[in-house]
Design an enzyme around this catalytic site. Structure first.
Site, PDB file in Angstrom:
ATOM      1  N   CYS A  14       0.877  -1.185   0.000  1.00 18.03           N
ATOM      2  CA  CYS A  14       0.000   0.000   0.000  1.00 18.03           C
ATOM      3  C   CYS A  14       0.911   1.231   0.000  1.00 18.03           C
ATOM      4  O   CYS A  14       2.071   1.133  -0.390  1.00 18.03           O
ATOM      5  CB  CYS A  14      -0.968  -0.036   1.184  1.00 18.03           C
ATOM      6  SG  CYS A  14      -0.179  -0.038   2.811  1.00 18.03           S
ATOM      7  N   ARG A  20      -3.359  -0.667   5.399  1.00 17.91           N
ATOM      8  CA  ARG A  20      -3.929  -1.727   4.567  1.00 17.91           C
ATOM      9  C   ARG A  20      -3.022  -2.938   4.387  1.00 17.91           C
ATOM     10  O   ARG A  20      -3.453  -4.086   4.608  1.00 17.91           O
ATOM     11  CB  ARG A  20      -4.324  -1.165   3.195  1.00 17.91           C
ATOM     12  CG  ARG A  20      -5.466  -0.182   3.252  1.00 17.91           C
ATOM     13  CD  ARG A  20      -5.586   0.599   1.952  1.00 17.91           C
ATOM     14  NE  ARG A  20      -4.452   1.499   1.769  1.00 17.91           N
ATOM     15  CZ  ARG A  20      -4.225   2.235   0.697  1.00 17.91           C
ATOM     16  NH1 ARG A  20      -5.062   2.160  -0.328  1.00 17.91           N
ATOM     17  NH2 ARG A  20      -3.185   3.052   0.634  1.00 17.91           N
ATOM     18  N   ASP A 131      -8.041   3.837   1.072  1.00 17.57           N
ATOM     19  CA  ASP A 131      -7.113   4.261   2.117  1.00 17.57           C
ATOM     20  C   ASP A 131      -7.919   4.730   3.333  1.00 17.57           C
ATOM     21  O   ASP A 131      -8.661   5.714   3.241  1.00 17.57           O
ATOM     22  CB  ASP A 131      -6.268   5.408   1.546  1.00 17.57           C
ATOM     23  CG  ASP A 131      -5.229   5.904   2.513  1.00 17.57           C
ATOM     24  OD1 ASP A 131      -5.255   5.484   3.681  1.00 17.57           O
ATOM     25  OD2 ASP A 131      -4.391   6.715   2.092  1.00 17.57           O
TER      26      ASP A 131
HETATM   27  P1  4NP Z   1      -1.776   2.771   4.144  1.00 16.14           P
HETATM   28  O1  4NP Z   1      -2.410   4.118   4.763  1.00 16.14           O
HETATM   29  O2  4NP Z   1      -1.233   3.145   2.772  1.00 16.14           O
HETATM   30  O3  4NP Z   1      -2.927   1.854   4.067  1.00 16.14           O
HETATM   31  O4  4NP Z   1      -0.692   2.355   5.111  1.00 16.14           O
HETATM   32  C1  4NP Z   1      -1.724   5.342   4.824  1.00 16.14           C
HETATM   33  C2  4NP Z   1      -0.805   5.558   5.813  1.00 16.14           C
HETATM   34  C3  4NP Z   1      -0.153   6.782   5.888  1.00 16.14           C
HETATM   35  C4  4NP Z   1      -0.429   7.772   4.978  1.00 16.14           C
HETATM   36  C5  4NP Z   1      -1.355   7.540   3.972  1.00 16.14           C
HETATM   37  C6  4NP Z   1      -1.991   6.320   3.895  1.00 16.14           C
HETATM   38  N1  4NP Z   1       0.219   9.041   5.059  1.00 16.14           N
HETATM   39  O5  4NP Z   1      -0.125   9.922   4.277  1.00 16.14           O
HETATM   40  O6  4NP Z   1       1.111   9.203   5.893  1.00 16.14           O
END
Ligand code: 4NP
Length: 159
Positions: A14, A20, A131
């Site tokens: 991800c 995720r 997300d």
């Molecule tokens: P992930 O979620 O891609 O599912 O781990 C996110 C975690 C952090 C961020 C964005 C999405 N961020 O912008 O820091």
């Protein structure tokens, strides 16, 4: 006794590797253990963005997953081109992850290892895993609903 056969390796990817993909890894590993296939199939996860590298998964995801019996304990890391040498299947949570992985893949052959997690959904009509980072608790719960279905179908496809 550990099998001498080479394990089939799946990498979930991800953006941040704190919501995720570590949850997908934990759900998938849970199903792999339930099926007694832990000597044959191995999973890991990584993020296209390295800003959270070294961190534990987001507390909201850990809590939501634990409520369903999945312990999400991965330490975040950034995906690397060399991962394509190591893994048999690289699964993107959304279209941006998919595009970023396509650019990272060292060869056309390697790019064929990249799949979309939503391709393993059968009842949910959505083409990506959303997300949840800026969502409330229901966002995390929705992601887990999607991941449970996709991971079960993914494992079936590998059996
Ligand atoms: P992930 O979620 O891609 O599912 O781990 C996110 C975690 C952090 C961020 C964005 C999405 N961020 O912008 O820091």
């Amino acid at each position: 006794m550990e099998s001498s056969e080479k394990k089939y390796k799946v990498l979930f990817v991800c953006l941040g590797n704190i919501c995720r993909s570590p949850a997908a890894q934990a759900v998938f590993e849970h199903y792999v253990r339930e099926a007694g296939l832990q000597d044959r199939i191995q999973a890991d996860s990584a993020g296209t963005y390295g800003g959270h590298a070294g961190s534990l998964p987001d507390r909201r995801m850990r809590t939501a997953a634990l409520y369903r019996g999945f312990a999400v304990t991965h330490t975040a890391r950034r995906v690397r081109a060399v991962d394509f040498l190591d893994f048999d299947l690289v699964i993107a949570m959304d279209d941006q992850n998919y595009e970023d992985l396509m650019h990272l893949a060292p060869s056309v052959e390697d790019s064929h290892k990249i799949k979309r997690m939503a391709d393993y959904l059968t009842t949910h009509r959505i083409s990506y895993i959303p997300d949840p980072y800026y969502m409330g608790a229901e966002g995390f719960s929705h992601v887990l609903d999607l991941l449970e279905e996709a991971c079960a179908n993914l494992l079936d496809s590998l059996k």
